[in-house]
Scaffold this active site. Structure first.
Site, PDB file in Angstrom:
ATOM      1  N   ASP A 183      41.521  41.832  40.466  1.00  0.00           N
ATOM      2  CA  ASP A 183      40.770  40.832  39.702  1.00  0.00           C
ATOM      3  C   ASP A 183      39.361  40.688  40.272  1.00  0.00           C
ATOM      4  OD1 ASP A 183      40.047  38.660  38.184  1.00  0.00           O
ATOM      5  OD2 ASP A 183      41.773  37.423  38.731  1.00  0.00           O
ATOM      6  N   GLY A 232      37.315  41.761  30.379  1.00  0.00           N
ATOM      7  CA  GLY A 232      36.798  42.532  29.252  1.00  0.00           C
ATOM      8  C   GLY A 232      35.290  42.744  29.279  1.00  0.00           C
ATOM      9  N   ASP A 253      41.041  34.208  30.268  1.00  0.00           N
ATOM     10  CA  ASP A 253      42.443  33.813  30.435  1.00  0.00           C
ATOM     11  C   ASP A 253      43.054  33.224  29.161  1.00  0.00           C
ATOM     12  OD1 ASP A 253      41.835  34.503  32.994  1.00  0.00           O
ATOM     13  OD2 ASP A 253      42.672  32.697  33.906  1.00  0.00           O
TER      14      ASP A 253
HETATM   15  C1  GAL Z   1      41.970  34.807  36.962  1.00  0.00           C
HETATM   16  C2  GAL Z   1      42.858  35.753  36.161  1.00  0.00           C
HETATM   17  C3  GAL Z   1      44.195  35.109  35.999  1.00  0.00           C
HETATM   18  C4  GAL Z   1      44.778  34.836  37.355  1.00  0.00           C
HETATM   19  C5  GAL Z   1      43.821  33.998  38.205  1.00  0.00           C
HETATM   20  C6  GAL Z   1      44.320  33.841  39.619  1.00  0.00           C
HETATM   21  O1  GAL Z   1      40.727  35.377  37.147  1.00  0.00           O
HETATM   22  O2  GAL Z   1      42.255  36.019  34.922  1.00  0.00           O
HETATM   23  O3  GAL Z   1      45.037  35.942  35.229  1.00  0.00           O
HETATM   24  O4  GAL Z   1      45.062  36.054  37.989  1.00  0.00           O
HETATM   25  O5  GAL Z   1      42.553  34.593  38.250  1.00  0.00           O
HETATM   26  O6  GAL Z   1      43.411  33.164  40.431  1.00  0.00           O
END
Ligand code: GAL
Length: 430
Positions: A183, A232, A253
Site C-alpha cells: 500500500d 488507482g 477505499d
Molecule cells: C488504506 C487501504 C485500505 C487499508 C488501509 C490500512 O490505504 O486502501 O484497504 O489497507 O490503508 O491502513
C-alpha cells in the site's frame, strides 16, 4: 512438490510482461490451489496497451483467476489480532467458504512491530508468533497474506518497508506468507518531496518502488500473490503487469454502504481490457455482510464484483455471518462467473437512468448478463429491452436465472424482469 519460482519477462504484442509463475510439471497448481491449464494466449480482445500473456500450458500463472479469500481490514481494521485470524481460518473451513474458493486469509495493516538490531521486521503484541500463525493457517488448507508499504510508515502509521524491501520479503517467505498487499501510503510523500512539481518523475519513483518489492519477492523463491494498493492513481492498470502485479486497486477505499459500493463498481466500466489471467483490476474488498447492506444490496455487490472478474476478498466478521450472507458469498454459480477460466472482465452495454445492463463473456460461448437497478424503486423494465445485440448476442437466447437457480428456456430482447430496488437479475445465456 519441488516448486521453483521464476520471474519471467514475456514479450506479448509489444508489451513486456513480468509473469511470476512456478513449474511443478504437468497439471501444476495455481497459487489458489486450483488445477489450471494456464492462460493459453487465446484471447484477442486486448488493445495495444495490454495484451494477454502467452504462457505455455505447463507454466501456470499466479492468480490465473481472480484471487479469493478474506481480509481483516473492512471489519476488524486496527483491532485485528492473531485470535481473529485463527477464528477466521477455522470458520472459512467450517462454513464451506474455503471449499467455495476463499483460500487467502489476509492480515491487513496494524500487525507490524518495530525492527530488531539487524533491521528485521517484528510483529507487534497482537501477533506474538507470525510463523506459528502461518503454520496454523496452512494446516487448514488455507494461505496467509500480509500487508506492507513502500513507505517508511503504513497508512495506519505502522512500520513500512522503505529501505528494507529484500529483508522484509525474505522474512515473509520465512514465515510462510503467500500474498502481499503493498500500500503506497507515506511513500507518496517521499515522491512529492523529491519531485514537487513533476508528476512524471513521481510516477517513475512509484513504479520503481513497486518493481523493487516485486524483485525482492522473486528472490525469495516463494510464490506470493502481489497486490498493489495505490488507489488507482496514474492509470495503474496500464503498467501494473510490468511491475509484477497480480492485482491492483483501481479506486479509493470501499465502505459498507450502497452508494459507495455502487459508485466504485460502476466506475470500473471501460477497464475490462486490462484484466487477464494473472492481472486483475481490484475495485477493493467485499463489504458483503458488513454495515447495513440489505439482502438485495449484498446480492448486487456480489454480482457486480463477479461481472467485473474482481478479486473476491470477503471482509465480514465470520463469527457473525448470517445464513443469508453465507448463501450470497458462497453461491457457486456466481463464483463460477467471477472465476471463469477465460478471465474476461465484463462491461456495461446499456445505461439509461437507474437500470444498467452489463455483459461478461464466459467459456463455452456463454455470457453472463446482469440487469442492475440502482434506483430507489423496483423496475418492471417498462420500455427497456435486454440489449442482447449490444451484448453481442443473437435475438433469442436460452437463459438461466442464476440467483433464482431457475432455467428460463428461450427469452428475447423484450422479455421483462422485475428488478428490485438496489437489486439485480443475473442471467447466464447461450
Ligand atoms: C488504506 C487501504 C485500505 C487499508 C488501509 C490500512 O490505504 O486502501 O484497504 O489497507 O490503508 O491502513
Amino acid at each position: 512438490m519441488g516448486m521453483r519460482i521464476r520471474s519471467q519477462m514475456l514479450k506479448a504484442g509489444g508489451l513486456v510482461l513480468f509473469v511470476a509463475g512456478w513449474a511443478v510439471g504437468a497439471g501444476a497448481q495455481t497459487a489458489q490451489g486450483a488445477q489450471t491449464s494456464a492462460a493459453s494466449g487465446t484471447a484477442t480482445r486486448h488493445s495495444a496497451v495490454a495484451t494477454r500473456p502467452h504462457v505455455a500450458a505447463t507454466r501456470p500463472v499466479t492468480a490465473a483467476t481472480p484471487p479469493m479469500g478474506w481480509n481483516s481490514w473492512n471489519y476488524f481494521a486496527g483491532k485485528v489480532t492473531d485470535k481473529d485470524i485463527r477464528d477466521t481460518a477455522d470458520l472459512l473451513v467450517s462454513t464451506g467458504m474455503r471449499d467455495a474458493g476463499y483460500v487467502y486469509v489476509n492480515i491487513d495493516d496494524t500487525w507490524e512491530g518495530g525492527r530488531d538490531a539487524n533491521g528485521k521486521i517484528q510483529s507487534n503484541e497482537k501477533f506474538p508468533d507470525m510463523k506459528a500463525l502461518a503454520d496454523y493457517v496452512h494446516s487448514k488448507g488455507l494461505k496467509l497474506g500480509i500487508y506492507s508499504s513502500p513507505g517508511a510508515k503504513t497508512c495506519a502509521r505502522f512500520e513500512g518497508s522503505l529501505g528494507h524491501e529484500e529483508q522484509d520479503a525474505a522474512t515473509y517467505a520465512e514465515w510462510g506468507i503467500d500474498y502481499l498487499k503493498y500500500d503506497l501510503c507515506s511513500y507518496s510523500g517521499v515522491m512529492r518531496a523529491q519531485f514537487p512539481n513533476d508528476l512524471a518523475a513521481q510516477n517513475k519513483m512509484m513504479r520503481e518502488a513497486y518493481e523493487k518489492m516485486h524483485q525482492a519477492i522473486g528472490k525469495t523463491g516463494r510464490p506470493m500473490v502481489y497486490s498493489l494498493c495505490q488507489y488507482g492513481w496514474d492509470s495503474v492498470w496500464e503498467w501494473g503487469p510490468q511491475v509484477g502485479a497480480n492485482l491492483w486497486r483501481t479506486t479509493g477505499d470501499i465502505s459498507a454502504n450502497f452508494d459507495r459500493m455502487s459508485l466504485i463498481g460502476r466506475g470500473q466500466a471501460g477497464l475490462e481490457k486490462y484484466a487477464a489471467p494473472g492481472h486483475w483490476n481490484d475495485p477493493d474488498m467485499l463489504e458483503v455482510g458488513n454495515g447495513r447492506l440489505t439482502h438485495d444490496e449484498n446480492v448486487t455487490h456480489m454480482t457486480l464484483w463477479a461481472m467485473l472478474a474482481a478479486p473476491l476478498i470477503a471482509g465480514n466478521n465470520l463469527t457473525q455471518m448470517t445464513p443469508d450472507v453465507a448463501s450470497i458469498l458462497m453461491n457457486k454459480e456466481v463464483i463460477a462467473i467471477d472465476q471463469d477460466a477465460l478471465g474476461r472482465q465484463g462491461d456495461r452495454v446499456y445505461a439509461e437512468g437507474p437500470v444498467e445492463i452489463w455483459a461478461k463473456s464466459l467459456k463455452g460461448g456463454r455470457k453472463a448478463l446482469a440487469i442492475f437497478n440502482f434506483g430507489e424503486t423496483a423496475s418492471e423494465m417498462r420500455g427497456i429491452g435486454l440489449h442482447l445485440k449490444e451484448a453481442g448476442l443473437p435475438a433469442h437466447v436460452t437463459a438461466r436465472d442464476v440467483w433464482a437457480a431457475k432455467d428460463l428456456g428461450r427469452i428475447g430482447d423484450d422479455t421483462k424482469f422485475t428488478v428490485p430496488r438496489h437489486g439485480v437479475v443475473l442471467l447466464v445465456v447461450r
